[in-house]
Design a protein around this motif. Structure first.
Motif, PDB file in Angstrom:
ATOM      1  N   SER A  59       0.844  -1.199   0.000  1.00 46.06           N
ATOM      2  CA  SER A  59       0.000   0.000   0.000  1.00 46.06           C
ATOM      3  C   SER A  59       0.878   1.248   0.000  1.00 46.06           C
ATOM      4  O   SER A  59       0.619   2.213  -0.731  1.00 46.06           O
ATOM      5  CB  SER A  59      -0.916   0.015   1.227  1.00 46.06           C
ATOM      6  OG  SER A  59      -1.838  -1.043   1.202  1.00 46.06           O
ATOM      7  N   ASN A  67      -0.457  10.986  -2.766  1.00 48.58           N
ATOM      8  CA  ASN A  67      -1.807  10.434  -2.583  1.00 48.58           C
ATOM      9  C   ASN A  67      -2.848  11.523  -2.824  1.00 48.58           C
ATOM     10  O   ASN A  67      -3.624  11.879  -1.948  1.00 48.58           O
ATOM     11  CB  ASN A  67      -1.974   9.778  -1.214  1.00 48.58           C
ATOM     12  CG  ASN A  67      -1.565  10.688  -0.080  1.00 48.58           C
ATOM     13  OD1 ASN A  67      -1.167  11.829  -0.302  1.00 48.58           O
ATOM     14  ND2 ASN A  67      -1.671  10.200   1.142  1.00 48.58           N
ATOM     15  N   CYS A  72      -5.704   8.310  -4.745  1.00 47.49           N
ATOM     16  CA  CYS A  72      -6.434   7.615  -3.685  1.00 47.49           C
ATOM     17  C   CYS A  72      -7.637   6.865  -4.254  1.00 47.49           C
ATOM     18  O   CYS A  72      -7.903   5.727  -3.858  1.00 47.49           O
ATOM     19  CB  CYS A  72      -6.895   8.600  -2.615  1.00 47.49           C
ATOM     20  SG  CYS A  72      -5.551   9.241  -1.592  1.00 47.49           S
ATOM     21  N   TRP A  73      -8.347   7.510  -5.185  1.00 48.43           N
ATOM     22  CA  TRP A  73      -9.496   6.854  -5.791  1.00 48.43           C
ATOM     23  C   TRP A  73      -9.064   5.603  -6.554  1.00 48.43           C
ATOM     24  O   TRP A  73      -9.716   4.559  -6.460  1.00 48.43           O
ATOM     25  CB  TRP A  73     -10.223   7.810  -6.714  1.00 48.43           C
ATOM     26  CG  TRP A  73     -11.291   7.156  -7.530  1.00 48.43           C
ATOM     27  CD1 TRP A  73     -11.348   7.036  -8.884  1.00 48.43           C
ATOM     28  CD2 TRP A  73     -12.472   6.509  -7.032  1.00 48.43           C
ATOM     29  NE1 TRP A  73     -12.465   6.350  -9.266  1.00 48.43           N
ATOM     30  CE2 TRP A  73     -13.187   6.019  -8.148  1.00 48.43           C
ATOM     31  CE3 TRP A  73     -12.993   6.300  -5.755  1.00 48.43           C
ATOM     32  CZ2 TRP A  73     -14.389   5.329  -8.028  1.00 48.43           C
ATOM     33  CZ3 TRP A  73     -14.191   5.606  -5.629  1.00 48.43           C
ATOM     34  CH2 TRP A  73     -14.871   5.130  -6.750  1.00 48.43           C
ATOM     35  N   TYR A  76      -8.302   2.896  -3.978  1.00 57.04           N
ATOM     36  CA  TYR A  76      -9.511   2.297  -3.420  1.00 57.04           C
ATOM     37  C   TYR A  76     -10.234   1.439  -4.464  1.00 57.04           C
ATOM     38  O   TYR A  76     -10.702   0.340  -4.165  1.00 57.04           O
ATOM     39  CB  TYR A  76     -10.463   3.377  -2.913  1.00 57.04           C
ATOM     40  CG  TYR A  76     -10.004   4.067  -1.648  1.00 57.04           C
ATOM     41  CD1 TYR A  76      -9.518   3.329  -0.569  1.00 57.04           C
ATOM     42  CD2 TYR A  76     -10.072   5.444  -1.520  1.00 57.04           C
ATOM     43  CE1 TYR A  76      -9.103   3.955   0.595  1.00 57.04           C
ATOM     44  CE2 TYR A  76      -9.661   6.079  -0.358  1.00 57.04           C
ATOM     45  CZ  TYR A  76      -9.173   5.331   0.690  1.00 57.04           C
ATOM     46  OH  TYR A  76      -8.761   5.954   1.841  1.00 57.04           O
ATOM     47  N   GLN A  77     -10.331   1.967  -5.668  1.00 57.44           N
ATOM     48  CA  GLN A  77     -11.064   1.266  -6.721  1.00 57.44           C
ATOM     49  C   GLN A  77     -10.443  -0.093  -7.018  1.00 57.44           C
ATOM     50  O   GLN A  77     -11.153  -1.107  -7.130  1.00 57.44           O
ATOM     51  CB  GLN A  77     -11.092   2.124  -7.989  1.00 57.44           C
ATOM     52  CG  GLN A  77     -11.983   1.571  -9.094  1.00 57.44           C
ATOM     53  CD  GLN A  77     -11.999   2.495 -10.295  1.00 57.44           C
ATOM     54  OE1 GLN A  77     -10.979   3.083 -10.671  1.00 57.44           O
ATOM     55  NE2 GLN A  77     -13.159   2.641 -10.915  1.00 57.44           N
ATOM     56  N   ARG A  79      -8.587  -2.029  -5.095  1.00 60.52           N
ATOM     57  CA  ARG A  79      -8.751  -2.994  -4.010  1.00 60.52           C
ATOM     58  C   ARG A  79     -10.207  -3.358  -3.779  1.00 60.52           C
ATOM     59  O   ARG A  79     -10.512  -4.504  -3.440  1.00 60.52           O
ATOM     60  CB  ARG A  79      -8.102  -2.441  -2.738  1.00 60.52           C
ATOM     61  CG  ARG A  79      -6.586  -2.609  -2.782  1.00 60.52           C
ATOM     62  CD  ARG A  79      -5.831  -1.568  -2.009  1.00 60.52           C
ATOM     63  NE  ARG A  79      -4.394  -1.796  -2.173  1.00 60.52           N
ATOM     64  CZ  ARG A  79      -3.706  -1.390  -3.240  1.00 60.52           C
ATOM     65  NH1 ARG A  79      -4.331  -0.753  -4.235  1.00 60.52           N
ATOM     66  NH2 ARG A  79      -2.417  -1.624  -3.332  1.00 60.52           N
ATOM     67  N   LEU A  80     -11.097  -2.410  -3.983  1.00 62.79           N
ATOM     68  CA  LEU A  80     -12.522  -2.696  -3.820  1.00 62.79           C
ATOM     69  C   LEU A  80     -12.987  -3.711  -4.855  1.00 62.79           C
ATOM     70  O   LEU A  80     -13.666  -4.682  -4.529  1.00 62.79           O
ATOM     71  CB  LEU A  80     -13.328  -1.402  -3.942  1.00 62.79           C
ATOM     72  CG  LEU A  80     -14.836  -1.525  -3.681  1.00 62.79           C
ATOM     73  CD1 LEU A  80     -15.084  -1.843  -2.215  1.00 62.79           C
ATOM     74  CD2 LEU A  80     -15.557  -0.244  -4.070  1.00 62.79           C
ATOM     75  N   MET A 130      -9.658  -4.787   4.810  1.00 63.90           N
ATOM     76  CA  MET A 130     -10.368  -3.730   4.088  1.00 63.90           C
ATOM     77  C   MET A 130     -10.465  -2.455   4.908  1.00 63.90           C
ATOM     78  O   MET A 130     -10.397  -1.345   4.371  1.00 63.90           O
ATOM     79  CB  MET A 130     -11.751  -4.224   3.663  1.00 63.90           C
ATOM     80  CG  MET A 130     -11.695  -5.320   2.602  1.00 63.90           C
ATOM     81  SD  MET A 130     -13.281  -5.643   1.814  1.00 63.90           S
ATOM     82  CE  MET A 130     -13.491  -4.169   0.820  1.00 63.90           C
ATOM     83  N   TYR A 133      -7.084  -0.854   4.547  1.00 63.08           N
ATOM     84  CA  TYR A 133      -6.972  -0.209   3.242  1.00 63.08           C
ATOM     85  C   TYR A 133      -7.695   1.141   3.245  1.00 63.08           C
ATOM     86  O   TYR A 133      -7.243   2.107   2.628  1.00 63.08           O
ATOM     87  CB  TYR A 133      -7.579  -1.087   2.147  1.00 63.08           C
ATOM     88  CG  TYR A 133      -6.696  -2.235   1.706  1.00 63.08           C
ATOM     89  CD1 TYR A 133      -5.308  -2.138   1.755  1.00 63.08           C
ATOM     90  CD2 TYR A 133      -7.245  -3.417   1.220  1.00 63.08           C
ATOM     91  CE1 TYR A 133      -4.503  -3.193   1.347  1.00 63.08           C
ATOM     92  CE2 TYR A 133      -6.449  -4.472   0.804  1.00 63.08           C
ATOM     93  CZ  TYR A 133      -5.081  -4.351   0.874  1.00 63.08           C
ATOM     94  OH  TYR A 133      -4.275  -5.382   0.456  1.00 63.08           O
ATOM     95  N   ALA A 134      -8.824   1.206   3.945  1.00 67.21           N
ATOM     96  CA  ALA A 134      -9.626   2.434   3.952  1.00 67.21           C
ATOM     97  C   ALA A 134      -8.861   3.612   4.536  1.00 67.21           C
ATOM     98  O   ALA A 134      -9.055   4.763   4.124  1.00 67.21           O
ATOM     99  CB  ALA A 134     -10.920   2.203   4.724  1.00 67.21           C
TER     100      ALA A 134
END
Length: 332
Positions: A59, A67, A72-73, A76-77, A79-80, A130, A133-134
């Motif tokens: 990460s 970042n 950042c998006w 997140y995208q 990993r989501l 998760m 990650y957030a």
């Protein structure tokens, strides 16, 4: 590291195989009750620590150049999309097979398990990752200043511990693994460890001393027990990571091992998510056997089938993602 280190991939594969193929596998037979003991329990915690440390480290590397909102998006995208839909599918299979209660699984689906225990077996770890990650971009910003690191860790652990005392709903495993994830991020920012061209024997001696000392403290009930557990897991995870990094060149020079490692690595996340439902479904085929026979069937038949099915699940999921991405691309 400028390129993927296959030694670290090998360590993660060994970790998942230990968790799935030993630590959880023997839940499905009574043939070997001594599998859960002082040593094997701590090995399981260390291997989970390897995943948390590596998750924090990668990460940190992925956001090393900054970042911004866009970065950042993207973080997140990625990993989501990679984790959450498969996680929901695993939750659904748990529900179908009665492996956990609907309420517990609902909390897990909303990533609340760490704050509203109990958490479902095995899947608790995904909710933890998760959550980590957030907050990764925030932690990466903190890693620029060591005093910010200390202040954040102390205050967050104090707040979480207080919440746990007041509500009795906190899953204490978050207190153990949060500092390890943050350590991975901090190492990615400072390059204190996991650098092939910066090997210093003195660092390993310190890590070994921390491991031995924290293990000794951890076995004695005391207020320092939880801190000792975290230090034990962190020091052991770092020592293992440093050692396995040395295998990078050796693995690259052996195409067969490299191919097998790639197959197992690709299957590993789905294997972690779905091995319990697979074990539960297939146990009817060996339930009537003797204890030793059950162990042989589990290790030589059920586990390989689980790995193969996990590869298929991951392949199908990736195909769906590719089809969806292609469709949106055509629409654009």
């Amino acid at each position: 590291m400028n390129s993927r280190n296959l030694g670290l991939d090998a360590l993660r594969v060994i970790s998942i195989l230990y968790i799935v193929g030993y630590w959880h596998l023997f839940n499905y037979t009574d043939a070997f009750p001594a599998y859960n003991n002082f040593v094997t329990l701590r090995i399981a915690k260390i291997f989970l620590g390897v995943f948390v440390l590596m998750s924090g480290y990668f990460s940190g590397l992925s956001l090393a150049k900054g970042n911004s909102k866009k970065q950042c998006w993207a973080f997140y995208q990625k990993r989501l999309v990679r984790i959450y839909p498969l996680f929901l599918a695993a939750i659904f299979t748990y529900l179908l097979l009665g492996l956990s209660t609907p309420g517990t699984l609902l909390k897990a689906s909303m990533l609340l398990s760490m704050f509203l225990k109990p958490a479902p077996q095995t899947l608790w770890f995904v909710t933890l990752i998760m959550l980590l990650y957030a907050i990764a971009p925030f932690l990466i910003n903190l890693a620029r200043n060591k005093w910010s690191v200390v202040l954040f860790l102390l205050s967050s652990i104090l707040i979480l511990h207080t919440y746990g005392l007041v509500t009795e709903r906190l899953d204490s495993r978050i207190l153990i693994y949060l500092p390890i994830y943050f350590a991975g991020i901090y190492i990615a920012k400072t390059r204190l460890f996991l650098e092939e061209d910066k090997r210093q024997p003195g660092k390993y001696k310190v890590l070994l001393a921390v491991f031995v000392g924290s293990t000794a403290i951890e076995v004695v009930p005391s207020p320092l027990q939880q801190l000792a557990m975290t230090l034990m897991i962190l020091s052991a995870s770092l020592l293992l990571a440093e050692a396995f990094m040395l295998l990078n060149t050796e693995i690259r020079a052996r195409p067969g091992i490299k191919k097998l490692l790639g197959f197992l690595s690709y299957s590993s996340f789905s294997l972690y998510l779905f091995h319990r439902p697979i074990f539960e479904t297939l146990k009817v085929y060996y339930a009537s056997l003797t204890g030793a026979q059950q162990v042989l069937v589990l290790m030589l038949v059920i586990l390989p089938i689980s790995i193969l099915l996990s590869w298929v699940i991951q392949k199908l999921y990736d195909a769906v993602l590719e089809a969806v991405a292609r469709r949106f691309s055509n629409m654009a």
